[in-house]
Design a protein around this motif. Structure first.
Motif, PDB file in Angstrom:
ATOM      1  N   ILE A 185      49.454  48.236  46.419  1.00  0.00           N
ATOM      2  CA  ILE A 185      49.346  49.273  45.388  1.00  0.00           C
ATOM      3  C   ILE A 185      50.401  50.335  45.705  1.00  0.00           C
ATOM      4  CG2 ILE A 185      47.907  51.116  44.429  1.00  0.00           C
ATOM      5  CD1 ILE A 185      45.468  49.350  45.004  1.00  0.00           C
ATOM      6  N   THR A 239      42.832  44.326  42.178  1.00  0.00           N
ATOM      7  CA  THR A 239      43.000  45.163  43.368  1.00  0.00           C
ATOM      8  C   THR A 239      42.408  44.536  44.630  1.00  0.00           C
ATOM      9  OG1 THR A 239      41.006  46.386  42.706  1.00  0.00           O
ATOM     10  CG2 THR A 239      43.143  47.326  42.100  1.00  0.00           C
ATOM     11  N   ILE A 280      49.583  47.718  40.869  1.00  0.00           N
ATOM     12  CA  ILE A 280      49.397  46.727  41.920  1.00  0.00           C
ATOM     13  C   ILE A 280      50.372  45.606  41.623  1.00  0.00           C
ATOM     14  CG2 ILE A 280      47.462  45.630  40.660  1.00  0.00           C
ATOM     15  CD1 ILE A 280      46.397  44.836  43.501  1.00  0.00           C
ATOM     16  N   VAL A 289      45.066  43.086  47.516  1.00  0.00           N
ATOM     17  CA  VAL A 289      45.959  43.884  48.361  1.00  0.00           C
ATOM     18  C   VAL A 289      46.103  43.215  49.732  1.00  0.00           C
ATOM     19  CG1 VAL A 289      46.232  46.071  49.591  1.00  0.00           C
ATOM     20  CG2 VAL A 289      45.491  46.066  47.209  1.00  0.00           C
ATOM     21  N   ILE A 295      47.262  50.390  37.072  1.00  0.00           N
ATOM     22  CA  ILE A 295      45.853  50.644  37.396  1.00  0.00           C
ATOM     23  C   ILE A 295      45.472  52.092  37.144  1.00  0.00           C
ATOM     24  CG2 ILE A 295      45.827  48.779  39.092  1.00  0.00           C
ATOM     25  CD1 ILE A 295      45.970  50.890  41.306  1.00  0.00           C
TER      26      ILE A 295
END
Length: 259
Positions: free
Chosen positions: A243, A156, A232, A159, A226
């Motif tokens: 995401i 994550t 993601i 992003v 996730i």
């Protein structure tokens, strides 16, 4: 003698009158048989003549420079023909396409600049506890334990990273390249394409049974689950790595567990 002569004369007159009567009647009948119709009609006489016979023919004068307007001043709504509607729709589609191409060109230019910066920078030590991308963003090293939660936490942080078709590094990756890169940091080697990634590990029956760290993939896309119905994934050149919900998959997908 005289009275006898008088009677004879009266009789002669009567006879002549009768002959005249009989002569007139056949003539009238003959005229009627020939198709001649004679009729008469009487109309009432008027003793007083009508007045104001031209009352409806009166006119109104106007000034020579009076402005009575023209057809250009009429507020008539304009209705487009089908050809005009088609032309407007085509123009709008062309404008939208130009906007998309401009956005993609800007994203490509940004990626190119990042790659150029990367080629000019020195290589970092692969054994260091952290790495840096060409944009200067620090990437945290993966956790020592290869757990699903650690993998999701590591994934994550990417992003906003760029999308590059065929890429598989933080400087630019596509959907399957992103998944391959993340799992490689935890010592797990995955195939390169999304279709191949849809066959690895153990199958999960449904999204209700999915856990963070599972791979969602089909022949056209791959992502890392996730939790809470979110993944993601590297989406496209404009949006990059994001995401998002499961609607990113336009068709059915496989759920595979490798951790």
């Amino acid at each position: 003698m005289k009275s006898t002569r008088t009677v004879s004369m009266l009789a002669a007159v009567a006879a002549v009158a009768c002959m005249t009567t009989f002569a007139v009647v056949p003539a009238a009948q003959a005229a009627d048989q020939a198709g001649t119709v004679t009729s008469s009609r009487s109309f009432p006489s008027y003793s007083v003549a009508r007045k104001d016979l031209t009352v409806e023919a009166t006119s109104t004068s106007a000034e020579a420079d009076s402005n009575w307007g023209s057809t250009e001043n009429l507020n008539v709504p304009h209705t487009q023909s089908q050809a005009e509607k088609d032309a407007a729709a085509a123009e709008k589609a062309a404008q939208e396409q130009a906007a998309r191409e401009q956005a993609e060109a800007a994203a490509a230019a940004s990626r190119s600049a990042e790659r150029q910066t990367l080629s000019q920078s020195s290589d970092s030590d692969s054994s260091a506890s952290s790495d840096s991308t060409s944009s200067g963003t620090t990437i945290s090293a993966p956790a020592a334990n290869a757990s699903a939660d650690a993998l999701v936490a590591y994934a994550t942080q990417f992003v906003g990273y760029p999308y590059v078709s065929g890429g598989n590094t933080p400087n630019g990756w596509d959907c399957s390249g992103f998944v391959q890169y993340v799992f490689a940091q935890f010592g797990i080697s995955l195939p390169r394409t999304s279709g191949e990634q849809a066959t690895v590990g153990t199958a999960v029956a449904s999204i209700a049974d999915a856990k963070p760290g599972d791979i969602l993939a089909n022949g056209t896309h791959a992502a890392i689950y996730i939790g809470n119905g979110l993944v993601i994934n590297a989406m496209n050149p404009v949006q990059g790595t994001q995401i998002c919900g499961l609607s990113v998959f336009y068709s059915s997908y496989s759920i595979r567990r490798v951790l």
